[in-house]
Scaffold this motif. Structure first.
Motif, PDB file in Angstrom:
ATOM      1  N   VAL A 178       7.499  -2.389  -7.016  1.00 21.98           N
ATOM      2  CA  VAL A 178       6.619  -2.768  -8.124  1.00 21.98           C
ATOM      3  C   VAL A 178       6.431  -4.273  -8.249  1.00 21.98           C
ATOM      4  N   LYS A 179       7.275  -5.066  -7.565  1.00 27.17           N
ATOM      5  CA  LYS A 179       7.049  -6.506  -7.497  1.00 27.17           C
ATOM      6  C   LYS A 179       7.719  -7.042  -6.239  1.00 27.17           C
ATOM      7  N   ARG A 180       7.225  -8.196  -5.778  1.00 22.96           N
ATOM      8  CA  ARG A 180       7.700  -8.770  -4.530  1.00 22.96           C
ATOM      9  C   ARG A 180       9.092  -9.392  -4.687  1.00 22.96           C
ATOM     10  N   ALA A 181       9.846  -9.340  -3.597  1.00 23.71           N
ATOM     11  CA  ALA A 181      11.188  -9.916  -3.607  1.00 23.71           C
ATOM     12  C   ALA A 181      11.130 -11.425  -3.430  1.00 23.71           C
ATOM     13  N   GLU A 182      11.988 -12.116  -4.159  1.00 21.66           N
ATOM     14  CA  GLU A 182      12.211 -13.544  -3.979  1.00 21.66           C
ATOM     15  C   GLU A 182      13.717 -13.730  -3.862  1.00 21.66           C
ATOM     16  N   GLY A 183      14.171 -14.134  -2.696  1.00 20.40           N
ATOM     17  CA  GLY A 183      15.602 -14.202  -2.471  1.00 20.40           C
ATOM     18  C   GLY A 183      16.166 -12.798  -2.249  1.00 20.40           C
ATOM     19  N   LEU A 184      17.389 -12.596  -2.707  1.00 19.10           N
ATOM     20  CA  LEU A 184      18.033 -11.296  -2.527  1.00 19.10           C
ATOM     21  C   LEU A 184      17.293 -10.215  -3.303  1.00 19.10           C
ATOM     22  N   PRO A 185      17.028  -9.055  -2.679  1.00 16.34           N
ATOM     23  CA  PRO A 185      16.355  -7.979  -3.413  1.00 16.34           C
ATOM     24  C   PRO A 185      17.278  -7.379  -4.469  1.00 16.34           C
ATOM     25  N   SER A 186      16.712  -7.018  -5.611  1.00 16.46           N
ATOM     26  CA  SER A 186      17.480  -6.433  -6.706  1.00 16.46           C
ATOM     27  C   SER A 186      16.869  -5.106  -7.117  1.00 16.46           C
ATOM     28  N   SER A 187      17.650  -4.308  -7.835  1.00 16.15           N
ATOM     29  CA  SER A 187      17.228  -2.956  -8.186  1.00 16.15           C
ATOM     30  C   SER A 187      15.963  -2.914  -9.020  1.00 16.15           C
ATOM     31  N   ASP A 188      15.684  -3.978  -9.780  1.00 14.90           N
ATOM     32  CA  ASP A 188      14.523  -3.953 -10.658  1.00 14.90           C
ATOM     33  C   ASP A 188      13.188  -4.118  -9.914  1.00 14.90           C
ATOM     34  N   LEU A 189      13.251  -4.300  -8.610  1.00 17.73           N
ATOM     35  CA  LEU A 189      12.020  -4.367  -7.823  1.00 17.73           C
ATOM     36  C   LEU A 189      11.409  -2.994  -7.586  1.00 17.73           C
ATOM     37  N   PHE A 190      12.165  -1.936  -7.889  1.00 19.65           N
ATOM     38  CA  PHE A 190      11.773  -0.591  -7.494  1.00 19.65           C
ATOM     39  C   PHE A 190      11.599   0.330  -8.695  1.00 19.65           C
ATOM     40  N   GLU A 191      10.736   1.303  -8.523  1.00 16.06           N
ATOM     41  CA  GLU A 191      10.517   2.302  -9.564  1.00 16.06           C
ATOM     42  C   GLU A 191      10.333   3.657  -8.904  1.00 16.06           C
ATOM     43  N   LEU A 192      11.012   4.675  -9.437  1.00 10.88           N
ATOM     44  CA  LEU A 192      10.900   6.043  -8.937  1.00 10.88           C
ATOM     45  C   LEU A 192       9.754   6.729  -9.659  1.00 10.88           C
ATOM     46  N   ARG A 193       8.741   7.159  -8.918  1.00  4.49           N
ATOM     47  CA  ARG A 193       7.548   7.739  -9.512  1.00  4.49           C
ATOM     48  C   ARG A 193       7.269   9.127  -8.953  1.00  4.49           C
ATOM     49  N   ASP A 194       6.538   9.897  -9.740  1.00  2.00           N
ATOM     50  CA  ASP A 194       6.069  11.214  -9.297  1.00  2.00           C
ATOM     51  C   ASP A 194       4.682  11.068  -8.672  1.00  2.00           C
ATOM     52  N   PHE A 195       4.483  11.768  -7.548  1.00  3.49           N
ATOM     53  CA  PHE A 195       3.190  11.791  -6.872  1.00  3.49           C
ATOM     54  C   PHE A 195       2.755  13.236  -6.663  1.00  3.49           C
ATOM     55  N   GLU A 196       1.472  13.474  -6.730  1.00  7.24           N
ATOM     56  CA  GLU A 196       0.938  14.811  -6.518  1.00  7.24           C
ATOM     57  C   GLU A 196       0.977  15.167  -5.034  1.00  7.24           C
ATOM     58  N   SER A 197       1.476  16.346  -4.728  1.00  5.74           N
ATOM     59  CA  SER A 197       1.413  16.849  -3.361  1.00  5.74           C
ATOM     60  C   SER A 197       0.015  17.384  -3.087  1.00  5.74           C
ATOM     61  N   VAL A 198      -0.425  17.248  -1.872  1.00  4.78           N
ATOM     62  CA  VAL A 198      -1.725  17.796  -1.472  1.00  4.78           C
ATOM     63  C   VAL A 198      -1.479  18.912  -0.476  1.00  4.78           C
ATOM     64  N   PRO A 199      -2.368  19.907  -0.419  1.00  4.82           N
ATOM     65  CA  PRO A 199      -2.185  20.992   0.547  1.00  4.82           C
ATOM     66  C   PRO A 199      -2.138  20.458   1.971  1.00  4.82           C
ATOM     67  N   LEU A 200      -1.375  21.141   2.810  1.00  2.56           N
ATOM     68  CA  LEU A 200      -1.293  20.734   4.201  1.00  2.56           C
ATOM     69  C   LEU A 200      -2.639  20.912   4.896  1.00  2.56           C
ATOM     70  N   ALA A 201      -3.028  19.924   5.657  1.00  2.22           N
ATOM     71  CA  ALA A 201      -4.202  20.043   6.523  1.00  2.22           C
ATOM     72  C   ALA A 201      -3.768  20.644   7.856  1.00  2.22           C
ATOM     73  N   ASP A 202      -4.718  21.065   8.648  1.00  3.62           N
ATOM     74  CA  ASP A 202      -4.394  21.566   9.980  1.00  3.62           C
ATOM     75  C   ASP A 202      -3.629  20.509  10.765  1.00  3.62           C
ATOM     76  N   GLY A 203      -2.543  20.939  11.413  1.00  6.39           N
ATOM     77  CA  GLY A 203      -1.748  20.038  12.224  1.00  6.39           C
ATOM     78  C   GLY A 203      -0.706  19.253  11.456  1.00  6.39           C
ATOM     79  N   GLU A 204      -0.546  19.534  10.147  1.00  9.08           N
ATOM     80  CA  GLU A 204       0.428  18.790   9.348  1.00  9.08           C
ATOM     81  C   GLU A 204       1.697  19.592   9.104  1.00  9.08           C
ATOM     82  N   VAL A 205       2.734  18.854   8.660  1.00  7.64           N
ATOM     83  CA  VAL A 205       4.069  19.410   8.433  1.00  7.64           C
ATOM     84  C   VAL A 205       4.600  18.862   7.114  1.00  7.64           C
ATOM     85  N   ARG A 206       5.366  19.691   6.398  1.00 11.42           N
ATOM     86  CA  ARG A 206       6.065  19.220   5.197  1.00 11.42           C
ATOM     87  C   ARG A 206       7.564  19.452   5.385  1.00 11.42           C
TER      88      ARG A 206
END
Length: 341
Positions: free
Chosen positions: A11-39
């Protein structure tokens, strides 16, 4: 199929050592598999030093920066739960780079089928890119020969600890650098004859000279900076330096002025080569895996790894990686109650 999946985002760029507040756990919508895809339902993830380079705003390596708010890619292994490809069926084991999330989905060509038996997490460690980097550096770049002296920086890390064990197997005298006495004792158990604790007072140059009074013939570099300079100072004529990473500079906007022995590249006729084995010689991967599988089976190589549990542990694992909080390869087990041992 799942209607959503959870993924870590930057969610924001690292400056120096990376810290936990740079990241966020989010939900994303799954899409149906297309031909040739794997889940795949992910079971094991890993984090690595190259992630820091991709947290920057500009391209600083061979891979582009992470997109803010997008699922972070990363290596993972798991079980195929849905397939529209003739190459995979539900229940197959697969490795891929749709990691940092609980489910991975994409074209079958982006997934590698793994053996049904055995510890699939080893493919994120000694049987995967970690082991390949150590193996390629010693055999293809350094052309290591029994009786030579090998110096390994970050020897208690993923690549370093694998290199130490391979070096022991082929008859090298090994000097490893690590931070702290506990890591040093473990390194001696797996094959290092001498260990430098870079956290104790004193210069790395003097410590390496004392640990390798006859000089070094091979340097496997994972750190750069002062470690590289110390290796130059102790290099024997015609020494070979295999440069696989420079984690010491990843958190700096520019490298610090630590190099005082560059002239020895000329006077000692040192060969220095950086390498990316997957990009350089992927054709050697099968031969490497055959050899590594035999080494693991007979106990010559014991994959050194530290396991954290659950997807929620990813940001702390990244933070700890860059502050020396891991020994061996960092692995994240998504389902500690049900993941295969």
């Amino acid at each position: 199929m799942t209607s959503t999946y959870r993924a870590w985002t930057l969610v924001k760029r690292a400056e120096g050592l990376p810290s936990s507040d740079l990241f966020e756990l989010r939900d994303f919508e799954s899409v149906p598999l297309a031909d040739g895809e794997v889940r795949v339902r992910n079971e094991w993830l890993t984090v690595g030093p190259a992630m820091r380079v991709r947290m920057a705003a500009e391209t600083r390596g061979y891979l582009p920066p992470y997109g803010l708010g997008d699922p972070i890619p990363g290596w993972a292994v798991g079980e195929v739960i849905e397939s529209r490809s003739a190459d995979f069926k539900p229940g197959d084991r697969a490795m891929h780079q749709f990691g940092m999330r609980d489910y991975g989905q994409g074209p079958a060509s982006a997934f590698e089928k793994l053996p049904a038996s055995g510890a699939s997490e080893h493919y994120l460690n000694a049987m995967g890119s970690t082991g390949f980097v150590a193996y390629y550096g010693l055999f293809e770049i350094a052309k290591a020969k029994a009786g030579e002296t090998l110096f390994v920086s970050a020897a208690a890390g993923a690549v370093g600890s694998t290199a130490v064990q391979i070096g022991k197997a082929i008859g090298l005298r090994i000097v490893g650098s690590a931070g702290g006495s506990a890591k040093g004792e473990r390194l001696k158990e797996i094959g290092a004859e001498a260990v430098i604790d870079y956290k104790t007072p004193g210069s790395l140059e003097e410590k390496l000279a004392a640990a390798a009074p006859q000089g070094i013939d091979i340097y496997l570099d994972n750190v750069g900076g002062e470690h590289l300079d110390a290796a130059l100072a102790s290099a024997n004529p015609n020494a070979r330096f295999a440069i696989s990473g420079m984690i010491g500079s990843y958190n700096q906007e520019r490298a610090s002025d630590t190099m005082h022995h560059l002239n020895r590249i000329v006077t000692q006729r040192i060969t220095i080569q950086g390498y990316l084995p997957y990009a350089d010689r992927a054709d050697l991967l099968d031969a490497f895996r055959e050899q590594m599988s035999a080494w693991i089976a007979n106990g010559t190589v014991r994959p050194w790894q530290e396991i954290r549990d659950r997807l929620e542990s990813v940001p702390q694992a990244i933070e700890d990686l860059f502050t020396g909080g891991f020994s061996g390869k960092p692995l994240i087990r998504l389902n500690p109650e049900g993941a295969r041992p």
